[in-house]
Design a protein around this motif. Sequence first.
Motif, mmCIF file in Angstrom:
data_model
loop_
_atom_site.group_PDB
_atom_site.id
_atom_site.type_symbol
_atom_site.label_atom_id
_atom_site.label_comp_id
_atom_site.label_asym_id
_atom_site.label_seq_id
_atom_site.Cartn_x
_atom_site.Cartn_y
_atom_site.Cartn_z
ATOM 1 N N LEU A 207 -8.856 52.938 14.548
ATOM 2 C CA LEU A 207 -8.519 52.992 15.974
ATOM 3 C C LEU A 207 -9.094 51.807 16.733
ATOM 4 N N TYR A 208 -10.335 51.491 16.408
ATOM 5 C CA TYR A 208 -11.009 50.377 17.077
ATOM 6 C C TYR A 208 -10.283 49.064 16.804
ATOM 7 N N VAL A 209 -9.994 48.810 15.529
ATOM 8 C CA VAL A 209 -9.330 47.560 15.148
ATOM 9 C C VAL A 209 -7.933 47.498 15.770
ATOM 10 N N GLN A 210 -7.247 48.651 15.765
ATOM 11 C CA GLN A 210 -5.895 48.698 16.339
ATOM 12 C C GLN A 210 -5.914 48.307 17.817
ATOM 13 N N LYS A 211 -6.910 48.808 18.554
ATOM 14 C CA LYS A 211 -7.028 48.488 19.991
ATOM 15 C C LYS A 211 -7.248 47.000 20.201
ATOM 16 N N ILE A 212 -8.109 46.405 19.354
ATOM 17 C CA ILE A 212 -8.400 44.972 19.458
ATOM 18 C C ILE A 212 -7.148 44.142 19.171
ATOM 19 N N LEU A 213 -6.333 44.629 18.209
ATOM 20 C CA LEU A 213 -5.168 43.849 17.792
ATOM 21 C C LEU A 213 -3.983 44.005 18.745
ATOM 22 N N GLN A 214 -4.075 44.985 19.655
ATOM 23 C CA GLN A 214 -2.968 45.271 20.564
ATOM 24 C C GLN A 214 -2.462 44.037 21.314
ATOM 25 N N SER A 215 -3.398 43.175 21.695
ATOM 26 C CA SER A 215 -3.025 42.009 22.503
ATOM 27 C C SER A 215 -2.479 40.862 21.646
ATOM 28 N N LEU A 216 -2.504 41.045 20.335
ATOM 29 C CA LEU A 216 -2.044 39.966 19.445
ATOM 30 C C LEU A 216 -0.600 40.221 18.993
ATOM 31 N N PRO A 217 0.121 39.149 18.672
ATOM 32 C CA PRO A 217 1.533 39.304 18.307
ATOM 33 C C PRO A 217 1.749 39.787 16.875
ATOM 34 N N VAL A 218 1.153 40.935 16.525
ATOM 35 C CA VAL A 218 1.386 41.513 15.192
ATOM 36 C C VAL A 218 1.741 42.991 15.313
ATOM 37 N N LYS A 219 2.513 43.460 14.327
ATOM 38 C CA LYS A 219 2.827 44.874 14.232
ATOM 39 C C LYS A 219 1.628 45.516 13.526
ATOM 40 N N THR A 220 1.174 46.660 14.030
ATOM 41 C CA THR A 220 0.036 47.321 13.384
ATOM 42 C C THR A 220 0.438 48.709 12.915
ATOM 43 N N SER A 221 0.092 49.042 11.660
ATOM 44 C CA SER A 221 0.386 50.389 11.173
ATOM 45 C C SER A 221 -0.818 50.957 10.445
ATOM 46 N N ARG A 222 -0.827 52.280 10.320
ATOM 47 C CA ARG A 222 -1.933 52.977 9.638
ATOM 48 C C ARG A 222 -1.313 53.720 8.471
ATOM 49 N N LEU A 223 -2.002 53.775 7.341
ATOM 50 C CA LEU A 223 -1.476 54.501 6.189
ATOM 51 C C LEU A 223 -1.129 55.924 6.597
ATOM 52 N N ALA A 224 0.020 56.394 6.149
ATOM 53 C CA ALA A 224 0.503 57.711 6.538
ATOM 54 C C ALA A 224 -0.396 58.809 6.003
ATOM 55 N N GLN B 78 -9.013 35.593 13.378
ATOM 56 C CA GLN B 78 -8.826 34.180 13.043
ATOM 57 C C GLN B 78 -7.659 34.002 12.071
ATOM 58 N N ARG B 79 -7.566 34.905 11.070
ATOM 59 C CA ARG B 79 -6.473 34.794 10.091
ATOM 60 C C ARG B 79 -5.128 35.002 10.761
ATOM 61 N N ILE B 80 -5.093 35.917 11.733
ATOM 62 C CA ILE B 80 -3.836 36.171 12.446
ATOM 63 C C ILE B 80 -3.452 34.924 13.249
ATOM 64 N N HIS B 81 -4.441 34.293 13.882
ATOM 65 C CA HIS B 81 -4.176 33.080 14.656
ATOM 66 C C HIS B 81 -3.740 31.927 13.758
ATOM 67 N N ASP B 82 -4.361 31.846 12.566
ATOM 68 C CA ASP B 82 -4.099 30.714 11.671
ATOM 69 C C ASP B 82 -2.741 30.773 10.988
ATOM 70 N N GLY B 83 -2.358 31.975 10.549
ATOM 71 C CA GLY B 83 -1.218 32.062 9.644
ATOM 72 C C GLY B 83 0.022 32.657 10.267
ATOM 73 N N ASN B 84 0.939 33.015 9.381
ATOM 74 C CA ASN B 84 2.195 33.601 9.829
ATOM 75 C C ASN B 84 2.159 35.111 9.613
ATOM 76 N N VAL B 85 1.080 35.746 10.071
ATOM 77 C CA VAL B 85 0.923 37.183 9.854
ATOM 78 C C VAL B 85 1.811 37.959 10.820
ATOM 79 N N GLU B 86 2.613 38.867 10.270
ATOM 80 C CA GLU B 86 3.500 39.669 11.117
ATOM 81 C C GLU B 86 3.070 41.128 11.192
ATOM 82 N N GLU B 87 2.434 41.610 10.121
ATOM 83 C CA GLU B 87 2.049 43.017 10.110
ATOM 84 C C GLU B 87 0.646 43.223 9.548
ATOM 85 N N ILE B 88 -0.084 44.136 10.207
ATOM 86 C CA ILE B 88 -1.411 44.540 9.738
ATOM 87 C C ILE B 88 -1.329 46.016 9.378
#
Length: 198
Positions: A151-168, A126-136
């Motif tokens: 991994l689960y959250v990343q898969k769900i976010l794949q279809s959304l227009p945001v860049k997704t990264s995981r802490l190195a 919802q927050r991604i849809h509402d705001g100007n979020v570019e990266e998670i």
Amino acid sequence: MNIIDELIENFSRLPSIGNKSAARIVYHLLKQDAHQAKTLAEKLSVLHEKIHSCTICGAFTEEDICSICSDERRDKSIICVVGYPQDVNTIASVSEYRGLFHVLGALIAPLEGIGPDQLRISELIQRIHDGNVEEIILATNPTIEGDTTALYVQKILQSLPVKTSRLASGLPVGGDLEYIDRLTLARSFSGRINFNEE
Ligand SMILES: [Zn+2]
């Protein structure tokens, strides 16, 4: 059972405090003037009343909206996703990170009966849809549960227009974010792995 024994038993139920430490705490409080024990008791008695979850990110706060969500100077295009409210404090102390947070409230742990539906994932979407979020940035603990959740959250976010990264990597495997030193955490932020480029 007298009040000393009762208090020792109560303290020993807290995380990382065994019987000996619990006894040390109680005798310490008895040695100090009464004010210290009273102040502690007063704060404890209002803890649950005063502290609740931020209606936006889910972090602990005394207000409706926490100080991070209401801080206009923060970068609202980045959201750092963590498992637990206390992780927000840990990461917020790393001065390099100036974005917002989202607390999932739990990590996926099938053996403990915790499934994805118990996590605040729909609120994140919802927050991604509402705001100007570019990266998670997925910053769940470097444990099996934390990795599974990321991994689960990343898969769900794949279809959304945001860049997704995981802490190195560099974070100790199996560790808790709260025990990681600032430098390691800061490094893992700057070297985060971008899923979209894999
Ligand atoms: Zn908040």
